[in-house]
Design an enzyme around this catalytic site. Sequence first.
Site, short mmCIF file in Angstrom:
data_model
loop_
_atom_site.label_atom_id
_atom_site.label_comp_id
_atom_site.label_asym_id
_atom_site.label_seq_id
_atom_site.Cartn_x
_atom_site.Cartn_y
_atom_site.Cartn_z
N ARG A 1 10.31 10.99 4.19
CA ARG A 1 9.58 10.89 2.93
C ARG A 1 8.58 9.75 3.05
NH1 ARG A 1 10.33 8.66 -2.46
NH2 ARG A 1 11.67 7.13 -1.48
N GLY B 1 6.52 -6.52 -0.65
CA GLY B 1 5.83 -6.48 0.65
C GLY B 1 6.76 -6.96 1.73
N SER B 2 6.17 -7.46 2.78
CA SER B 2 6.99 -7.82 3.95
C SER B 2 7.75 -9.12 3.72
CB SER B 2 6.09 -7.93 5.18
OG SER B 2 5.09 -8.89 4.93
N CYS C 1 10.21 1.00 2.25
CA CYS C 1 11.17 -0.08 2.49
C CYS C 1 12.60 0.46 2.50
CB CYS C 1 11.02 -1.14 1.42
SG CYS C 1 11.10 -0.43 -0.23
N SER D 1 15.96 5.96 -5.41
CA SER D 1 15.13 5.27 -6.40
C SER D 1 15.16 5.98 -7.74
CB SER D 1 13.68 5.20 -5.91
OG SER D 1 13.63 4.52 -4.69
N TRP E 1 0.82 -1.22 0.00
CA TRP E 1 0.00 0.00 0.00
C TRP E 1 0.85 1.28 0.00
CZ3 TRP E 1 1.89 2.33 4.21
CH2 TRP E 1 2.39 1.52 5.24
N ASN E 2 2.15 1.16 0.25
CA ASN E 2 2.90 2.40 0.53
C ASN E 2 3.19 3.25 -0.70
OD1 ASN E 2 4.74 0.48 -0.28
ND2 ASN E 2 6.30 1.05 1.22
N LYS F 1 -2.66 -7.89 -7.98
CA LYS F 1 -3.43 -7.96 -6.72
C LYS F 1 -2.91 -6.82 -5.86
CE LYS F 1 -3.32 -8.92 -2.86
NZ LYS F 1 -3.71 -7.78 -1.97
N PRO F 2 -3.59 -5.66 -5.91
CA PRO F 2 -3.09 -4.51 -5.12
C PRO F 2 -3.39 -4.71 -3.64
CG PRO F 2 -5.17 -3.93 -6.17
CD PRO F 2 -4.85 -5.34 -6.60
N ALA F 3 -2.71 -3.93 -2.79
CA ALA F 3 -2.98 -4.00 -1.36
C ALA F 3 -4.43 -3.58 -1.10
CB ALA F 3 -2.03 -3.08 -0.61
N GLU G 1 10.61 -8.31 -3.67
CA GLU G 1 11.08 -7.02 -3.12
C GLU G 1 10.55 -6.94 -1.71
OE1 GLU G 1 13.14 -5.08 -4.62
OE2 GLU G 1 13.04 -5.79 -6.68
N GLU H 1 11.69 -3.13 11.17
CA GLU H 1 11.30 -2.05 10.28
C GLU H 1 10.28 -1.17 11.01
OE1 GLU H 1 9.71 -3.80 6.69
OE2 GLU H 1 10.66 -2.27 5.49
P1 NAD Z 1 2.44 -7.07 3.36
O1 NAD Z 1 3.46 -8.13 3.14
O2 NAD Z 1 1.56 -7.18 4.53
O3 NAD Z 1 1.48 -6.99 2.10
C1 NAD Z 1 1.95 -6.83 0.79
C2 NAD Z 1 0.94 -7.42 -0.17
O4 NAD Z 1 0.85 -8.81 0.07
C3 NAD Z 1 -0.46 -6.88 -0.03
O5 NAD Z 1 -1.05 -6.79 -1.31
C4 NAD Z 1 -1.16 -7.96 0.78
O6 NAD Z 1 -2.54 -8.02 0.55
C5 NAD Z 1 -0.48 -9.19 0.25
N1 NAD Z 1 -0.51 -10.34 1.15
C6 NAD Z 1 -0.51 -10.32 2.51
N2 NAD Z 1 -0.50 -11.60 2.96
C7 NAD Z 1 -0.46 -12.40 1.88
C8 NAD Z 1 -0.42 -13.82 1.71
N3 NAD Z 1 -0.41 -14.66 2.75
N4 NAD Z 1 -0.38 -14.32 0.46
C9 NAD Z 1 -0.37 -13.48 -0.60
N5 NAD Z 1 -0.42 -12.13 -0.49
C10 NAD Z 1 -0.46 -11.61 0.73
O7 NAD Z 1 3.24 -5.72 3.33
P2 NAD Z 1 2.65 -4.24 3.48
O8 NAD Z 1 2.38 -3.98 4.90
O9 NAD Z 1 1.54 -4.01 2.50
O10 NAD Z 1 3.88 -3.40 2.96
C11 NAD Z 1 4.94 -3.09 3.78
C12 NAD Z 1 6.12 -4.01 3.52
O11 NAD Z 1 6.48 -3.96 2.14
C13 NAD Z 1 7.34 -3.58 4.28
O12 NAD Z 1 8.00 -4.69 4.83
C14 NAD Z 1 8.21 -2.94 3.21
O13 NAD Z 1 9.57 -2.95 3.49
C15 NAD Z 1 7.88 -3.76 2.03
N6 NAD Z 1 8.20 -3.03 0.80
C16 NAD Z 1 9.27 -3.44 0.06
C17 NAD Z 1 9.61 -2.77 -1.08
C18 NAD Z 1 10.78 -3.23 -1.90
O14 NAD Z 1 10.86 -2.85 -3.06
N7 NAD Z 1 11.69 -4.02 -1.38
C19 NAD Z 1 8.86 -1.69 -1.51
C20 NAD Z 1 7.78 -1.28 -0.74
C21 NAD Z 1 7.44 -1.98 0.41
#
Ligand code: NAD
Length: 484
Positions: free
Chosen positions: A286, A236-237, A292, A449, A158-159, A182-184, A258, A389
């Site tokens: 920012r 994501g995480s 991330c 970036s 979502w960020n 599949k967006p957040a 990522e 984080e």
């Molecule tokens: P998140 O992992 O909770 O969710 C990311 C996405 O995954 C969302 O679309 C969510 O719906 C989906 N998701 C969650 N559980 C899932 C599952 N079990 N199976 C499949 N999809 C699932 O992360 P967040 O809170 O949305 O984003 C923050 C995290 O993203 C932080 O850890 C951040 O560092 C990371 N991030 C990384 C980068 C990068 O390029 N390395 C960029 C931006 C954010």
Amino acid sequence: MNDVNALLDSVPTGLWLAGGPAAAASGATFDVVNPATGDVLVGVADAGVTDAHLALDQAVEAGAAWAATAPRRRGEILRAAFDAVTARADDFALLMTLEMGKILAESRGEVTYGAEFLRWFSEEAVRVHGRTATAPAGTGRIVVVKQPVGPALAITPWNFPLAMGTRKIGPALAAGCPIIVKPAEDTPLTMLLLAKVFADVGLPPGVLSVIPTTSAADVSAALMSDPRLRKVSFTGSTGVGRALIRQSADQVLRTSMELGGNAPFIVFDDADLDAAVDGAMLAKMRNGGEACTAANRILVQNGIRPAFTEALTARIAAMSVGPGYDAGSDLGPIINAKQVDSVAALVDEAVAGGATVHTGGHRLDRPGYFYAPTLITGAPEDSRIAGDEIFGPVAVISGFDTEAEAIARANDTEYGLASYFYTRDLDRAMRVSAALEYGMVGVNRGVISDPAAPFGGIKSSGLGVEGGSEGIEEYLNTKYIALT
Ligand code: NAD
């Protein structure tokens, strides 16, 4: 609010399937909330497994023709999408601020950054090369060609509601792959508007689908167990990334991951103090710290530490907090109540362990999900805030004496995404860049970036890169043809 209502009326709220909006098979919807107020902005269709399979059916059906479409034509569609997003930059920016919370100036910055992936990959579409060689034994020719990997699934956080999508959609479409996004669930609107823009500029139906859902795990598991899907790209995480890597084993999917970061921001005694403070503001504040790449640990050499701490505290204390769409706000809300709780818990634990709060350190008593911009020092080394984080507007400063100590502490983490340091010594710049175990190093810069550069992490921060001339490789298979 007229502008807002007109904008929201123009955003599709169905799933984006077959080139248009569609209700979920179940008829379910879920609410998208404005984090600056806690109010519902709009309801969107909530995809289930049936809808996900439909998206994949359409991707497979449209994929062969898309792979066979001339690279120049694929590039032209991407370029037209870049132009269309740029023409609607104000709409995209406001939409991101409404659903994600960041201030409008940063949303505008993300539109520029996010759209650039479409332009960059429109140019890369026609630069996919193979190679040929004579076999060393002289017995034949080696011909190497690149082909699209096939249907891809993108799962985004979502960020950065636009850029995290375009970083995947751009190279996938350029390479000739259909893609399901599949967006957040917190921020589905930006991707839905982008899908409409792509349809308007002539992307064939089924090549790009968007399936917002509250059942991310079920939907992605269903797609990843279907042998027709060939690629998953996740941002994501790290925890979710690990689960997806495990799931990807069954169909031996190509993966790009990522994941999370724990960026060190190192300031050496010889740094330009003002530049380092400016850089720290960018690297930390920012996007409200919800990045991330955010400076998670600010390590400052002890000679410059008091002056740096004082200057950064003054800058952070002067930030004005409010809805991102209010002129004058320097910092918007945090994405949701859960994330505010997480940030507050990290700070409270550190303070209970002896940390000093120089500014902030508390929630804001107002509607929505706000946390005061904060600076703390003296967090215990074993406190969670020193290793997790933070993902919020909280700067944590600690001191060090020697370069070797700074490097050792910077590398003492499972993560390896972004890192930063400030120095005026060229030898040190080269030495420290080489020693940092990170996929990206910013030298005298607080933002790194760039769509033209390969963005990615090592260790638990991920696999593969996005952007640059390298980014398209994630969507290409290498085929060797042996010729006489
Ligand atoms: P998140 O992992 O909770 O969710 C990311 C996405 O995954 C969302 O679309 C969510 O719906 C989906 N998701 C969650 N559980 C899932 C599952 N079990 N199976 C499949 N999809 C699932 O992360 P967040 O809170 O949305 O984003 C923050 C995290 O993203 C932080 O850890 C951040 O560092 C990371 N991030 C990384 C980068 C990068 O390029 N390395 C960029 C931006 C954010």
